[in-house]
Motif scaffolding. Structure first.
Motif, PDB file in Angstrom:
ATOM      1  N   ILE A   1      -9.401  -0.447   9.720  1.00 47.52           N
ATOM      2  CA  ILE A   1      -7.970  -0.299   9.988  1.00 47.52           C
ATOM      3  C   ILE A   1      -7.780   1.073  10.642  1.00 47.52           C
ATOM      4  CG2 ILE A   1      -5.663  -0.180   8.962  1.00 47.52           C
ATOM      5  CD1 ILE A   1      -8.346  -1.583   6.772  1.00 47.52           C
TER       6      ILE A   1
ATOM      7  N   TYR B   1       3.653   0.626   2.744  1.00 43.61           N
ATOM      8  CA  TYR B   1       3.441  -0.421   3.746  1.00 43.61           C
ATOM      9  C   TYR B   1       3.245  -1.772   3.056  1.00 43.61           C
ATOM     10  CZ  TYR B   1       2.226   3.368   7.040  1.00 43.61           C
ATOM     11  OH  TYR B   1       2.240   4.488   7.831  1.00 43.61           O
TER      12      TYR B   1
ATOM     13  N   GLN C   1      -4.919   4.126  12.364  1.00 41.09           N
ATOM     14  CA  GLN C   1      -3.556   4.652  12.312  1.00 41.09           C
ATOM     15  C   GLN C   1      -3.385   5.664  13.426  1.00 41.09           C
ATOM     16  OE1 GLN C   1      -2.514   6.692   8.606  1.00 41.09           O
ATOM     17  NE2 GLN C   1      -0.477   5.759   8.719  1.00 41.09           N
TER      18      GLN C   1
ATOM     19  N   SER D   1      -5.727   8.636   2.530  1.00 39.32           N
ATOM     20  CA  SER D   1      -5.873   7.236   2.916  1.00 39.32           C
ATOM     21  C   SER D   1      -4.966   6.374   2.040  1.00 39.32           C
ATOM     22  CB  SER D   1      -7.332   6.797   2.789  1.00 39.32           C
ATOM     23  OG  SER D   1      -7.842   7.098   1.515  1.00 39.32           O
TER      24      SER D   1
ATOM     25  N   LEU E   1     -12.608  -7.531  10.367  1.00 41.56           N
ATOM     26  CA  LEU E   1     -13.010  -7.829   8.988  1.00 41.56           C
ATOM     27  C   LEU E   1     -14.338  -8.560   9.023  1.00 41.56           C
ATOM     28  CD1 LEU E   1     -11.806  -7.599   6.067  1.00 41.56           C
ATOM     29  CD2 LEU E   1     -10.971  -9.928   6.387  1.00 41.56           C
TER      30      LEU E   1
ATOM     31  N   ALA F   1       2.199   3.470  12.278  1.00 42.12           N
ATOM     32  CA  ALA F   1       1.839   2.572  11.190  1.00 42.12           C
ATOM     33  C   ALA F   1       0.361   2.177  11.265  1.00 42.12           C
ATOM     34  CB  ALA F   1       2.729   1.327  11.230  1.00 42.12           C
ATOM     35  N   LEU F   2      -0.053   1.404  10.290  1.00 45.05           N
ATOM     36  CA  LEU F   2      -1.428   0.944  10.198  1.00 45.05           C
ATOM     37  C   LEU F   2      -1.649  -0.281  11.079  1.00 45.05           C
ATOM     38  CD1 LEU F   2      -1.523   1.251   6.325  1.00 45.05           C
ATOM     39  CD2 LEU F   2      -2.728   2.752   7.922  1.00 45.05           C
TER      40      LEU F   2
ATOM     41  N   TRP G   1      -4.584  -3.288  11.706  1.00 43.49           N
ATOM     42  CA  TRP G   1      -5.816  -3.938  11.289  1.00 43.49           C
ATOM     43  C   TRP G   1      -6.671  -4.266  12.506  1.00 43.49           C
ATOM     44  CZ3 TRP G   1      -7.736  -8.858  12.346  1.00 43.49           C
ATOM     45  CH2 TRP G   1      -8.764  -9.314  11.529  1.00 43.49           C
TER      46      TRP G   1
ATOM     47  N   TRP H   1     -10.216   2.510  -0.052  1.00 45.13           N
ATOM     48  CA  TRP H   1     -10.363   2.885   1.352  1.00 45.13           C
ATOM     49  C   TRP H   1     -11.244   4.124   1.453  1.00 45.13           C
ATOM     50  CZ3 TRP H   1      -6.295   1.456   5.335  1.00 45.13           C
ATOM     51  CH2 TRP H   1      -5.496   0.389   4.905  1.00 45.13           C
ATOM     52  N   GLY H   2     -11.878   4.283   2.616  1.00 43.83           N
ATOM     53  CA  GLY H   2     -12.562   5.535   2.865  1.00 43.83           C
ATOM     54  C   GLY H   2     -11.544   6.612   3.205  1.00 43.83           C
ATOM     55  N   PRO H   3     -11.979   7.858   3.305  1.00 45.63           N
ATOM     56  CA  PRO H   3     -11.064   8.962   3.613  1.00 45.63           C
ATOM     57  C   PRO H   3     -10.548   8.931   5.038  1.00 45.63           C
ATOM     58  CG  PRO H   3     -13.307   9.756   3.547  1.00 45.63           C
ATOM     59  CD  PRO H   3     -13.353   8.330   3.070  1.00 45.63           C
TER      60      PRO H   3
ATOM     61  N   PHE I   1     -10.094   3.962   9.411  1.00 46.84           N
ATOM     62  CA  PHE I   1     -10.456   3.775   8.015  1.00 46.84           C
ATOM     63  C   PHE I   1     -11.305   2.512   7.858  1.00 46.84           C
ATOM     64  CE2 PHE I   1      -7.411   6.784   6.276  1.00 46.84           C
ATOM     65  CZ  PHE I   1      -6.317   6.733   7.122  1.00 46.84           C
TER      66      PHE I   1
ATOM     67  N   PHE J   1      -7.117  -4.472   0.100  1.00 52.12           N
ATOM     68  CA  PHE J   1      -8.085  -3.473   0.507  1.00 52.12           C
ATOM     69  C   PHE J   1      -8.105  -2.343  -0.542  1.00 52.12           C
ATOM     70  CE2 PHE J   1      -9.553  -5.007   4.444  1.00 52.12           C
ATOM     71  CZ  PHE J   1      -8.489  -5.535   5.165  1.00 52.12           C
ATOM     72  N   ASP J   2      -9.233  -2.250  -1.254  1.00 53.44           N
ATOM     73  CA  ASP J   2      -9.314  -1.313  -2.361  1.00 53.44           C
ATOM     74  C   ASP J   2     -10.758  -1.082  -2.750  1.00 53.44           C
ATOM     75  OD1 ASP J   2      -8.985  -1.575  -5.884  1.00 53.44           O
ATOM     76  OD2 ASP J   2      -8.450   0.205  -4.694  1.00 53.44           O
TER      77      ASP J   2
ATOM     78  N   TYR K   1       0.836  -1.188   0.000  1.00 54.07           N
ATOM     79  CA  TYR K   1       0.000   0.000   0.000  1.00 54.07           C
ATOM     80  C   TYR K   1       0.876   1.243   0.000  1.00 54.07           C
ATOM     81  CZ  TYR K   1      -3.717  -3.223   1.212  1.00 54.07           C
ATOM     82  OH  TYR K   1      -4.605  -4.264   1.184  1.00 54.07           O
TER      83      TYR K   1
END
Lengths: 111, 120
Positions: free
Chosen positions: B39, A92, B41, A48, B52, B46-47, B49, B110-112, B96, B107-108, A41
């Motif tokens: 997800i 990432y 941040q 985002s 799901l 970092a992100l 998770w 993502w929301g803002p 997110f 993941f595709d 990503y």
């Protein structure tokens, strides 16, 4: 859980030159279906994340072909053949094989 | 075109419960293979998770959240809801939601994202 380790964490780049980011997982990401469940990503500041690569080497729609993903087992690489200014941001890796999904620490690419 | 957008409170107090809604369009959450994830941040980090939800209503969670998190859907409203109980300052960050078209895809899109601050 599977631990994802990226290197380097900071990557100075020069426009027009290649760049490479490494991602290592604590366990093999090889699924019984023969694919490696590794995703890349890209996140620009204030935005985002967006999917760049899935299944280790498949580019997502709309991703420029200067980006390529490779690797197997526990070692993966994202390569940019010729860096452009718009490639600046944080990259990432994430494993999609097991719950919980886990991300690498991120690699900040800057000019 | 698939779109997602997160909504909910941007400030919560410690010990309160956070409820975030992901409004989506362009896909059906009960289509075979589809899933929606959350997800987060933390500032400058970092992100991470969180959860799901699969098309068959199977739920998966990050054990690090120690049973504080729940994901659910409202099919009639095209929403996926995240609930996180007993909030602490460590839960401060941007949250997110994101779509997955099948088990193999990433993941595709993502929301803002929605920023959430935990503060008394």
């Amino acid at each position: 859980e599977i631990v994802m380790t990226q290197s380097p964490l900071s990557l100075p780049v020069t426009p027009g030159e290649p760049a490479s980011i490494s991602c290592k997982s604590s366990q093999s990401l090889l699924h019984s279906d023969g694919d490696h469940y590794l995703e890349w990503y890209f996140q620009r500041p204030g935005q985002s994340p967006q999917l760049m690569v899935y299944l280790g080497s498949r580019r997502a729609p709309g991703v420029p072909d200067r980006f390529s993903g490779s690797g197997s087992g526990t070692d993966f690489t994202l390569k940019i053949s010729r860096v452009e200014a718009e490639d600046v941001g944080i990259y990432y890796c994430m494993q999609g094989l097991q719950t919980p999904r886990t991300f690498g620490q991120g690699t900040k690419v800057e000019i | 075109q698939i779109t997602l957008k997160e909504s909910g409170p941007t400030v919560v107090k410690p010990t309160q419960t956070l409820i975030l809604t992901c409004d989506f369009s362009g896909f059906s959450v009960i289509s075979s293979g589809v899933s929606v994830g959350w997800i987060r941040q933390s500032p400058g980090k970092a992100l991470e998770w969180l959860a799901l939800l699969y098309w068959d209503n199977d739920e998966r969670y990050n054990p690090s959240l120690k049973n504080r998190v729940t994901i659910a859907r409202d099919i009639s409203k095209s929403q996926v809801i995240l609930t996180l109980t007993n909030m602490t300052p460590a839960d401060t960050g941007t949250y997110f939601c994101a779509h997955r078209r099948d088990l193999e895809w990433g993941f595709d899109p993502w929301g803002p994202g929605i920023p959430v601050t935990v503060s008394s």
